[in-house]
Write an enzyme that holds these catalytic residues in place. Structure first.
Site, mmCIF file in Angstrom:
data_model
loop_
_atom_site.group_PDB
_atom_site.id
_atom_site.type_symbol
_atom_site.label_atom_id
_atom_site.label_comp_id
_atom_site.label_asym_id
_atom_site.label_seq_id
_atom_site.Cartn_x
_atom_site.Cartn_y
_atom_site.Cartn_z
ATOM 1 C CD GLU A 88 -2.773 -1.520 2.198
ATOM 2 O OE1 GLU A 88 -2.479 -1.051 3.304
ATOM 3 O OE2 GLU A 88 -3.618 -2.439 2.059
ATOM 4 C CD GLU A 153 1.391 -8.372 3.571
ATOM 5 O OE1 GLU A 153 0.588 -8.765 4.422
ATOM 6 O OE2 GLU A 153 1.520 -7.188 3.277
ATOM 7 N N GLY A 159 -6.118 -7.455 1.171
ATOM 8 C CA GLY A 159 -7.388 -6.754 1.282
ATOM 9 C C GLY A 159 -8.414 -7.113 0.233
#
Ligand code: PGA
Length: 229
Positions: A88, A153, A159
């Site tokens: 992010e 990840e 998400g």
């Protein structure tokens, strides 16, 4: 080895009171709570068992860097872990070079750095070899593995409610460990339903949990599962 759950609260919750409440409910020994900067101190003050982490760090010690937080500032708040290179943040323009500097600055003051790596969907779709090569590229700047933890990840799993296949995650963890021998976490839409599938893999040292970590009940369930390993 004990499995550790890292609770990345991201930009949640909205108030200090809620943060303290969530911290109290999540305060167990093998958890690391990673609240937003403004709540670090309040969370630290109520923790008896869990450790404290921060979501980012800057690479300079002090000076004219508007909006940044230095490694020493985190140390003084008794922060033990810091996340670096989260997808992010990479999306907001953080480069490998900046991430490398942050890793160095963090480990220089004795913070344990969690470096996030992972591939976008387009790379994943091209197959295992391409995925591994992509991840390897994100390692070219690792010089010192002291105090380093790597979180695998996959960007497409963060998400989104989509998971990596636990077998694939374990394979990537093995691949990472063959290049740099450090603990490897998995992160990306983990919850109490799939935690066991990842935690039972011996290559996976723990989970970096986003969404499910701000739901106290869900996080407690995951802690219970992690305790079995
Ligand atoms: P998620 O986030 O569990 O909500 O997918 C993981 C992370 O961003 O570390």
């Amino acid at each position: 080895m004990k499995k550790i759950l890292f609770a990345n609260w991201k930009m949640n919750p909205m108030t200090e009171n809620e943060a303290v409440k969530l911290a109290r409910a999540s305060d167990v020994k093998d958890a690391v709570l990673i609240p937003p900067f403004p709540f670090l101190k309040a969370v630290k003050n109520v923790l008896k068992n869990a450790s404290l982490g921060a979501q980012d760090v800057f690479y300079e010690e002090e000076g004219a860097y508007t909006g940044e937080v230095s490694p020493q500032m985190l140390k003084k708040l008794e922060v033990k872990y810091v996340v670096v290179g989260h997808s992010e943040r990479r999306r907001l323009g953080e480069s490998d070079e900046m991430i490398a500097k942050k890793m160095k600055a963090g480990t220089d003051v004795g913070l344990k750095v969690i470096l996030c790596v992972g591939e976008p969907l387009s790379v994943y779709k091209k197959g295992k070899k391409v995925t591994e090569e992509f991840i390897k590229k994100q390692f070219r700047f690792i010089k010192d593995k002291k105090n380093l933890i790597i979180a695998y990840e996959p960007i497409w799993a963060v998400g989104t409610g989509k998971n990596a296949d636990p077998e694939d995650a374990a394979r990537v963890a093995r691949f990472i460990k063959s290049i740099v021998s450090v603990p490897v976490l998995y992160g990306g839409s983990t919850n109490s339903k799939n935690a066991e599938d990842f935690l039972k893999k011996k290559e996976i040292a723990g989970l970096l949990i986003g969404g499910a970590s701000i739901d106290a009940k869900e996080f407690q369930k995951m802690i219970k599962i992690a305790k079995r390993f």
